[in-house]
Design a protein around this motif. Structure first.
Motif, PDB file in Angstrom:
ATOM      1  N   TYR B 169       0.716  -1.040   0.024  1.00  0.00           N
ATOM      2  CA  TYR B 169       0.010  -0.003  -0.049  1.00  0.00           C
ATOM      3  C   TYR B 169       0.843   1.370   0.013  1.00  0.00           C
ATOM      4  N   PRO B 171       2.845   4.354  -0.973  1.00  0.00           N
ATOM      5  CA  PRO B 171       3.398   4.760  -1.997  1.00  0.00           C
ATOM      6  C   PRO B 171       5.070   5.323  -2.261  1.00  0.00           C
ATOM      7  N   ASN B 229       3.106   0.055  -4.832  1.00  0.00           N
ATOM      8  CA  ASN B 229       1.621   0.694  -4.817  1.00  0.00           C
ATOM      9  C   ASN B 229       1.750   2.155  -5.127  1.00  0.00           C
ATOM     10  N   GLY B 232      -0.901   3.548  -6.792  1.00  0.00           N
ATOM     11  CA  GLY B 232      -2.257   3.261  -6.553  1.00  0.00           C
ATOM     12  C   GLY B 232      -3.312   4.381  -6.037  1.00  0.00           C
TER      13      GLY B 232
END
Lengths: 442, 244
Positions: B169, B171, B229, B232
């Motif tokens: 998750y 970044p 990610n 994301g």
């Protein structure tokens, strides 16, 4: 529950002792305790019903018209009959098994079901902190403002108080408020579901005043705000026009100094934006030209969507309302009830609140209690006769941008059920035939 | 600074709707932060208002990217800040901070790497620091808890039970340094040396399969680490839910 509360109580007790003769103190103290006892309360009530003339000698001693009352005291306390408290300490994850993160979730919830008007007493303002409430001596505390500016300045708390002050009412809502709404409905109270929002009058200096003082450069479009607690909580604030118009560095809450749980001696206030970015125990503002990408705006406080992407910098708290009475786990009797609740929007004023007593099939306008202020809790009321049949109570609000509070179905359709934050759907309370009120999804 | 700015925003914005940016700005992306922005403001605002004022049916027909860009722009301060520099210092309250004071307080670390101190850390050393100071809360391998799970979870974000970890998750790798340095360990925050922080960061990145076992982390290389990610996140596109 509240450390501050205990300290206040102890402080006022010692203050009274100094000002009263010991025998006087003893008598007042004895009366306070007697008045608090439940059995004697019942006797007192009987005395009122039958009239004081029929009361016996013991009752007469407790007749407030026959004994002198207490003397003024240095710091007021509520009546010993009032027992309202915040709830929690471990947080929703611990309560409802969302993870094994419980000891990290320092929070407490405001008892919305029993409050009046729109001001949350400071003692009952919800709490959320990430490694406890720091003990800060205001004389030693400093605020540093630096970064993309002509100069870096250090301010004492006293210096900030000398600057032109502003005050306003504003709600602060944790973006995790009502996050159990994304999961199965639990039989809980409105304090459990919605208690992470509170509303205060805040006093302080405008952020823009400090930005002028340091000579913020035009390329300063973001600002890091940092707290001096044990989590060193840090958030990036976009310096939008809205933020520059509203943002304050606060030292006052409801007329007195901020409570320690609310950031004493200084906190950032960003009206309408999620609670976490209203950084408490504020020690530093750093101007930059891009977001700083702290843990709190990447790993946390981002909203995961069904496609695996996450909303970032989803800061505004969208319009939301809830009926606070009758509400979850309450027991009501047939007859008249005033349906009461709160509505608020991070985008401005609430313009309309409607109430449904039939699960959303029909809606009627509720009365809004003045004042109706932007980014502030708004009290609404709706008269209702309950005749003992099953009913589903709902409220929905509209704000000045025309935004309509969505149903849970509408919200979940777009965002799925894994986004944790920013749940603002219409709340449903089912009144069962026996008068028990239950949290449901309808 | 400029490099980071460009990479961060271009990733989030330019990528999604470069044609909108071009039409709004009429020139390169970098001019957004330049001073002539004021002159662009009316145009920008007008276009945003058009996006906002469309009825929902029309909105649905609008490209989602375009809509999200419009709302994100409002959320993110594309509207020019309204203060002016004219009355700087007129109150003469507050005192100038010394370089030493600023240095002592200026502990944050940006994605550009700004703020990272000298020092370095290796995976093997990080394993020892982690076992001594972190494992009690996060588990021996970073997956067991009881506190936040730090390792694994990749490819779970679209599933009914997403597992948000550093590997699945987060970044930016620089955020690890910033957060561990300021807030960890939970019972003794700010007690780790820069070398210890670097080494724990190295171990966590290695556990998540992001760097090899022999990688040494320092201020120069940490900002360049590509997190799985990284792409994301999208800027806040709300209001995203049409009410009745």
């Amino acid at each position: 529950m509240s450390e501050g509360g205990r300290i206040d109580q102890a402080g006022s007790v010692s203050g009274r002792r100094e000002e009263m003769r010991p025998e006087e103190w003893q008598e007042v103290n004895r009366r306070t305790f007697l008045a608090g006892s439940a059995s004697l309360m019942a006797l007192g009530a009987a005395g009122l019903v039958f009239g004081n003339a029929n009361a016996d000698e013991a009752d007469q001693a407790r007749d407030p018209m026959r004994v002198p009352g207490t003397l003024p005291r240095p710091y007021g306390e509520r009546s010993p009959f009032e027992k309202l408290t915040r709830l929690g300490g471990a947080g929703p994850e611990a309560l409802h098994g969302w993870g094994a993160n419980a000891p990290n979730n320092f929070n407490s919830l405001t008892p919305l079901q029993d409050l009046h008007g729109i001001i949350t007493p400071a003692s009952l303002h919800f709490e959320r902190h990430h490694n406890g409430v720091p003990a800060i001596d205001p004389a030693r505390h400093r605020l540093l403002v630096h970064g993309l500016a002509e100069r870096s300045l250090l301010f004492t708390v006293e210096e900030l108080k000398r600057l032109p002050a502003v005050a306003r009412l504003a709600f602060i809502e944790c973006s995790g408020n009502t996050w159990d709404g994304w999961r199965e409905a639990q039989d809980v109270t409105v304090q459990d579901t919605h208690g992470l929002t509170s509303n205060s009058e805040w006093t302080g200096v405008k952020l823009s005043t400090l930005l002028k003082a340091v000579g913020a450069r035009r390329e300063a479009t973001w600002m890091l705000a940092e707290g001096s607690d044990a989590s060193g909580l840090n958030r990036s604030v976009p310096l939008t026009n809205d933020v520059l118009n509203d943002a304050m560095i606060c030292y006052g809450q409801n007329g007195e100094a901020l409570r320690p749980e609310q950031g004493y001696p200084l906190r950032l206030l960003l009206p309408g934006l999620e609670g976490n970015i209203n950084v408490k125990w504020l020690r530093r503002l750093k101007l930059g030209s891009a977001p700083f990408m702290t843990r709190w705006e990447t790993a946390k406080y981002t909203d995961l969507m069904p496609d695996g992407k996450a909303y970032q910098f989803s800061l505004v708290m969208e319009a939301k309302s809830v009926i606070t009475s009758p509400s979850g786990q309450q027991q009501i009797q047939p007859g008249f009830h005033e349906i009461r609740g709160l509505a608020w929007s991070g985008r401005g004023r609430v313009t309309k609140v409607e109430v449904s007593v039939d699960g959303g099939h029909t809606w009627q306008g509720a009365q809004l209690q003045e004042p109706v202020l932007p980014k502030c809790h708004t009290r609404f009321r709706f008269p209702w006769q309950w005749h003992g049949q099953e009913a589903i109570l709902q409220s929905r609000c509209v704000d000045e941008t025309g935004y309509i509070q969505p149903t849970r179905q509408e919200l979940v359709k777009v965002r799925g059920t894994n986004s944790l934050y920013h749940y603002n759907a219409i709340q449903s309370w089912r009144v069962e035939r026996d008068g028990r009120v239950r949290n449901i999804y309808a | 600074m400029e490099g980071y700015e460009t990479s961060m925003h271009s990733r989030m914005l330019k990528k999604s709707a470069s044609f909108v940016l071009a039409s709004l700005r009429g020139s390169t992306y970098e001019t957004k932060y330049a001073s002539p922005l004021r002159s662009l403001r009316p145009r920008w605002t007008a276009i945003l208002n058009i996006l906002r004022d469309r009825p929902m049916s029309l909105r649905a027909a609008t490209s989602l990217n375009m809509l999200s860009l419009g709302m994100a722009a409002i959320a993110l301060g594309w509207v020019l800040p309204g203060w002016s520099a004219e009355d700087i210092g007129s109150y003469e309250i507050g005192r100038p901070a010394t370089e030493a004071e600023i240095k002592a307080w200026n502990i944050d670390v940006s994605p550009s790497g700004e703020g990272l101190p000298p020092g370095q850390g290796a995976v093997k050393q990080g394993m020892q620091v982690y076992a001594a100071k972190c494992a009690a809360c996060h588990g021996p391998t970073g997956t067991e808890g009881p506190k936040d799970r730090l390792v694994g979870g990749q490819h779970t974000l679209q599933t009914p039970k997403p597992v948000r970890t550093i590997g699945s998750y987060w970044p930016y790798a620089t955020t690890l340094y910033d957060y561990i340095n300021r807030a960890m360990p939970f019972n003794a925050p700010q007690s780790l040396t820069p070398d210890e922080v670097y080494s724990v960061v190295a171990w966590l990145l290695h556990q998540n399969g992001i760097i090899s076992e022999d990688t040494v982390i320092d201020a120069r290389m940490l900002p360049g680490i590509q997190m799985p990610n990284r792409n994301g996140f999208i800027l806040d596109p709300r209001p995203d839910v049409p009410g009745k």
